[in-house]
Enzyme design. Sequence first.
Site, mmCIF file in Angstrom:
data_model
loop_
_atom_site.group_PDB
_atom_site.id
_atom_site.type_symbol
_atom_site.label_atom_id
_atom_site.label_comp_id
_atom_site.label_asym_id
_atom_site.label_seq_id
_atom_site.Cartn_x
_atom_site.Cartn_y
_atom_site.Cartn_z
ATOM 1 N N ASP A 51 0.948 -0.619 0.160
ATOM 2 C CA ASP A 51 0.140 -0.126 -0.156
ATOM 3 C C ASP A 51 1.150 1.182 -0.123
ATOM 4 O O ASP A 51 0.746 2.546 0.059
ATOM 5 C CB ASP A 51 -1.115 0.040 0.444
ATOM 6 C CG ASP A 51 -0.210 -0.178 2.635
ATOM 7 O OD1 ASP A 51 1.117 -0.423 2.567
ATOM 8 O OD2 ASP A 51 -0.610 0.088 3.517
ATOM 9 N N SER A 52 2.219 1.489 0.023
ATOM 10 C CA SER A 52 2.652 2.205 -0.008
ATOM 11 C C SER A 52 3.214 2.726 -1.487
ATOM 12 O O SER A 52 3.345 3.757 -2.052
ATOM 13 C CB SER A 52 4.727 1.885 -0.134
ATOM 14 O OG SER A 52 5.429 0.815 -0.713
ATOM 15 N N ASP A 90 -1.331 -6.441 -0.322
ATOM 16 C CA ASP A 90 -1.521 -5.368 1.796
ATOM 17 C C ASP A 90 -3.214 -4.949 1.351
ATOM 18 O O ASP A 90 -3.894 -4.723 0.081
ATOM 19 C CB ASP A 90 -0.992 -3.910 1.627
ATOM 20 C CG ASP A 90 0.668 -3.977 2.364
ATOM 21 O OD1 ASP A 90 0.619 -5.110 2.882
ATOM 22 O OD2 ASP A 90 1.299 -3.194 2.106
ATOM 23 N N LYS A 120 -1.792 -9.151 2.362
ATOM 24 C CA LYS A 120 -1.015 -8.422 4.368
ATOM 25 C C LYS A 120 -1.153 -7.933 4.687
ATOM 26 O O LYS A 120 -2.500 -7.315 4.535
ATOM 27 C CB LYS A 120 0.559 -8.021 3.509
ATOM 28 C CG LYS A 120 1.221 -7.657 5.211
ATOM 29 C CD LYS A 120 2.977 -7.739 4.060
ATOM 30 C CE LYS A 120 3.288 -5.740 3.931
ATOM 31 N NZ LYS A 120 2.693 -4.977 4.465
ATOM 32 N N GLU A 189 9.135 -4.013 10.457
ATOM 33 C CA GLU A 189 9.687 -3.045 9.634
ATOM 34 C C GLU A 189 9.919 -2.361 11.144
ATOM 35 O O GLU A 189 9.534 -1.741 12.447
ATOM 36 C CB GLU A 189 8.165 -1.834 9.270
ATOM 37 C CG GLU A 189 8.908 -0.987 8.650
ATOM 38 C CD GLU A 189 7.770 -0.554 7.382
ATOM 39 O OE1 GLU A 189 6.533 -1.185 7.743
ATOM 40 O OE2 GLU A 189 8.178 0.978 7.290
HETATM 41 O O1 KIV Z 1 3.745 -0.982 1.376
HETATM 42 C C1 KIV Z 1 4.670 -1.650 1.897
HETATM 43 O O2 KIV Z 1 5.261 -1.597 1.167
HETATM 44 C C2 KIV Z 1 5.403 -2.768 2.369
HETATM 45 C C3 KIV Z 1 6.560 -2.669 2.791
HETATM 46 C C4 KIV Z 1 7.681 -1.378 3.225
HETATM 47 C C5 KIV Z 1 6.806 -3.909 4.187
HETATM 48 O O3 KIV Z 1 4.091 -3.162 3.473
#
Ligand code: KIV
Length: 271
Positions: A51-52, A90, A120, A189
């Site tokens: 979700d980044s 995510d 996730k 993290e």
């Molecule tokens: O959303 C993301 O990129 C993440 C990573 C930082 C593990 O959850």
Amino acid sequence: MSVNKEVKRITTHILQEMKHRGEKIAMLTAYDYSMATILDDAGLDVLLVGDSASNVMAGHETTLPITLDQMIYHAQSVVRGAKRAFVVVDLPFGSYQGNSKEALNSAIRIMKESGAHGVKLEGGTEVVESVLRIITAGIPVMGHLGLTPQSIYKFGTYTVRAKDEVEAEKLKTDALALQEAGCFAIVLEKIPAKLAKEVSESLHIPVIGIGAGQDCDGQVLVVNDMIGLTKGFKPRFLRQYVNLYDGILDAAQSYIKDVKAKDFPNEKEQY
Ligand code: KIV
């Protein structure tokens, strides 16, 4: 180096075996088809549709605004490019915290509409009921503890988590609870390396670290950070392998120059 295309798809079982034989798991985020194709060709074991995307794709300050529909769009593109890697997606903020039925419905939409291989979600004991329900439906779940960006307004900062005893103990309890619930792996993290080592050694499922030291069973980075697209973002844990920001800037400036000078296209570049 490009890996053999005939190699079979990475599964949760293979990731488990990798942990047991001490082979580190390499994971990066991906959000689109072109990048997923390159990363899969390079031999990444896991691609995370993180979700980044909310930050690096859409330009939001946090991961909170991205929607389930938008995550599914990114996941569909990544799945089309990933022939070998295990693709995890995510569950975005607001798509699973309400109750376990909501969590299951969101996970099912991701699996059905994108063709991804697992989901996730962030949190420990408070999300165990949802984790159990999703896994019961046959969907592999990866946990995420430590700095959980969907809770940024609760934390107030992106600094290292679980430095004090109370938070470290809660993290260990959460990690065990996620393993007991059936998670196939956990992301840790931005926590102290010593704590991440202890958790990795105490769990039988793979622990993937980001800013969690060298003793995790694998590592993950946001691909845009790792290839130097996110100018000015240089936390200690980030190793930048190439500076694409400057590379693309140079290319774009050369293009502008050539167009203005009537040098592009030339005779060989036209019909
Ligand atoms: O959303 C993301 O990129 C993440 C990573 C930082 C593990 O959850």
